[in-house]
Scaffold this active site. Sequence first.
Site, short mmCIF file in Angstrom:
data_model
loop_
_atom_site.label_atom_id
_atom_site.label_comp_id
_atom_site.label_asym_id
_atom_site.label_seq_id
_atom_site.Cartn_x
_atom_site.Cartn_y
_atom_site.Cartn_z
N HIS A 1 0.86 -1.19 0.00
CA HIS A 1 0.00 0.00 0.00
C HIS A 1 0.89 1.25 0.00
O HIS A 1 2.02 1.20 0.51
CB HIS A 1 -0.90 0.01 1.24
CG HIS A 1 -2.11 -0.86 1.12
ND1 HIS A 1 -3.18 -0.78 1.98
CD2 HIS A 1 -2.43 -1.83 0.23
CE1 HIS A 1 -4.11 -1.68 1.64
NE2 HIS A 1 -3.67 -2.33 0.58
N GLU B 1 0.87 3.96 1.78
CA GLU B 1 1.31 4.47 3.09
C GLU B 1 2.48 3.66 3.65
O GLU B 1 3.40 4.22 4.27
CB GLU B 1 0.16 4.42 4.11
CG GLU B 1 -1.07 5.24 3.74
CD GLU B 1 -2.12 4.40 3.01
OE1 GLU B 1 -1.76 3.65 2.08
OE2 GLU B 1 -3.30 4.52 3.36
N CYS C 1 -6.60 2.25 5.36
CA CYS C 1 -7.23 1.00 5.79
C CYS C 1 -6.76 0.67 7.21
O CYS C 1 -5.99 1.41 7.81
CB CYS C 1 -6.86 -0.14 4.84
SG CYS C 1 -5.14 -0.70 5.03
N CYS D 1 -2.79 0.20 7.36
CA CYS D 1 -2.03 1.45 7.25
C CYS D 1 -2.28 2.37 8.44
O CYS D 1 -1.36 3.01 8.94
CB CYS D 1 -2.33 2.13 5.93
SG CYS D 1 -1.76 1.14 4.53
#
Lengths: 171, 171
Positions: free
Chosen positions: B68, B70, B98, B101
């Site tokens: 992801h 992040e 999410c 993260c």
Amino acid sequence: MKPDAAKNVKHTPLTPEDDIKFMKKALKQAEHALALGEVPIGCVIVYDKKVIGRGYNKRNTKKTALAHAEITAIAGACKKLGDWRLDGCTMYVTLEPCQMCSGAIVQSRVDRVVIGAANPKAGCAGSILNLLKVPQFNHQVEITNEVCAKESTEILQRFFKDLRIRNKETN
Amino acid sequence: MKPDAAKNVKHTPLTPEDDIKFMKKALKQAEHALALGEVPIGCVIVYDKKVIGRGYNKRNTKKTALAHAEITAIAGACKKLGDWRLDGCTMYVTLEPCQMCSGAIVQSRVDRVVIGAANPKAGCAGSILNLLKVPQFNHQVEITNEVCAKESTEILQRFFKDLRIRNKETN
């Protein structure tokens, strides 16, 4: 090795004896963390009765909070399966996962997590929150608690006792 | 560059104009994801008014849920600062983080998160849960919502529209 196309594929089921065997492998990983002077937490991920990912806490050594045992094990398992979905996988971890690792378990769609010791102050698989079973998320995770809980706690206690002694010596 | 020894160190404060400037850099990262055919989410991390970490979603390309935006940005920022603690840092991310993260943000002790678009179905910085402000955790994060929300939503809509067209063509 390819991941399961369908979520409900039938593997040879893991027995309670398997759970103990694999948690002992996670404890072996925790020993590696202890040898580095890191908080001793270890993890393995099992697919079809084989270890496909392993990791131990290296937060200070690697200088990143991302170096938790579970994150390293997930990275290894994804590499092995060639997929971001860890359907059919069981994670064994010596300490109840934090908010980041619980989130990573859900995002990676691990089927089941087997936990050694609970973490009443920061655990997110039932202690503070249970991120593995949030009904609004698109994945929920089966949990088995207290497998080799005594050994998982003892290795942490050993680390913190040594730390207190070292701190006393330097102060 | 060293991280702040004390949490309450005073940096030059980020103005609303700075927030827009840095969110535009996060949107630039999201464009890289779009070019790869990934869900376009981008992120930058800012320390003392400089970008020290950046990332964009590469979940399918890298075949791991850990890719992801992040997480990649946190990894870069930790490397730059040489510390797992991102005290004094502000994260700019085009979509509400999410559960994984949000957890990584708390674990890395990021001071503040600036969010482009909300994610009502899966966001964990206020939508489903707010993991950035759990009183029992040892760190809470300041949140600023809806900075460049329109642009952050539009790039996602563009991706999903193209995806529907592609799926129609292949079916």
